[in-house]
Design a protein around this motif. Structure first.
Motif, PDB file in Angstrom:
ATOM      1  N   ILE A  48       0.855  -1.184   0.000  1.00 48.91           N
ATOM      2  CA  ILE A  48       0.000   0.000   0.000  1.00 48.91           C
ATOM      3  C   ILE A  48       0.891   1.235   0.000  1.00 48.91           C
ATOM      4  O   ILE A  48       1.744   1.385   0.871  1.00 48.91           O
ATOM      5  N   MET A  49       0.686   2.137  -0.969  1.00 49.20           N
ATOM      6  CA  MET A  49       1.489   3.354  -1.071  1.00 49.20           C
ATOM      7  C   MET A  49       0.581   4.563  -1.291  1.00 49.20           C
ATOM      8  O   MET A  49      -0.275   4.507  -2.172  1.00 49.20           O
ATOM      9  N   PRO A  50       0.762   5.620  -0.509  1.00 42.94           N
ATOM     10  CA  PRO A  50      -0.084   6.799  -0.704  1.00 42.94           C
ATOM     11  C   PRO A  50       0.327   7.572  -1.956  1.00 42.94           C
ATOM     12  O   PRO A  50       1.503   7.603  -2.319  1.00 42.94           O
ATOM     13  N   PHE A  51      -0.666   8.178  -2.599  1.00 40.05           N
ATOM     14  CA  PHE A  51      -0.362   9.135  -3.644  1.00 40.05           C
ATOM     15  C   PHE A  51      -0.008  10.439  -2.949  1.00 40.05           C
ATOM     16  O   PHE A  51      -0.719  10.865  -2.035  1.00 40.05           O
ATOM     17  N   LEU A  52       1.070  11.047  -3.355  1.00 40.58           N
ATOM     18  CA  LEU A  52       1.512  12.298  -2.741  1.00 40.58           C
ATOM     19  C   LEU A  52       0.949  13.474  -3.514  1.00 40.58           C
ATOM     20  O   LEU A  52       0.827  13.419  -4.742  1.00 40.58           O
ATOM     21  N   THR A  53       0.602  14.527  -2.803  1.00 42.20           N
ATOM     22  CA  THR A  53       0.062  15.713  -3.468  1.00 42.20           C
ATOM     23  C   THR A  53       1.084  16.814  -3.457  1.00 42.20           C
ATOM     24  O   THR A  53       2.023  16.794  -2.714  1.00 42.20           O
TER      25      THR A  53
END
Length: 112
Positions: free
Chosen positions: A107-112
């Motif tokens: 699981i990897m977050p999308f960075l903004t």
């Protein structure tokens, strides 16, 4: 709500061991797994933004050129959840790791 990339992983030796099973055994696992996968997607439909898909062999491009490569990635989808832990918990009973010979789900977050 935060978005996450969920990447299905599988060790090549586990895939090879599965493919070495008799065809009838593979088909039995596929029948159960695909049914459970569809049920998992239905239960978690509100969190799934992109159903993604399964992926095949890797081709890598570097400064040195194009070559075949290997990695454990075998599929992906995009989900949303309150945080990475909540996103991970969605997969605790996923058939990729409970029925199929999957290694895990990263699981990897999308960075903004």
């Amino acid at each position: 709500m935060p978005r996450f990339l969920a990447v299905y992983t599988m060790k090549s030796e586990d895939f090879d061991r599965f493919r070495a099973l008799p065809k009838a055994e593979q088909e039995a696992v596929d029948a159960v797994g695909l049914r459970e996968w569809a049920a998992w997607e239905e239960r978690n439909a509100a969190s799934i933004l992109d159903r993604g898909g399964m992926v095949g062999k890797t081709t890598r491009i570097t400064r040195d050129g194009v070559t075949d490569a290997a990695n454990p990635f075998c599929g992906y989808l995009v989900i949303e959840a309150e945080n990475a832990h909540a996103a991970a918990l969605l997969f605790r009973d996923h058939p990729h790791i409970t029925v199929f010979p999957g290694d895990g789900v990263d699981i990897m977050p999308f960075l903004t």
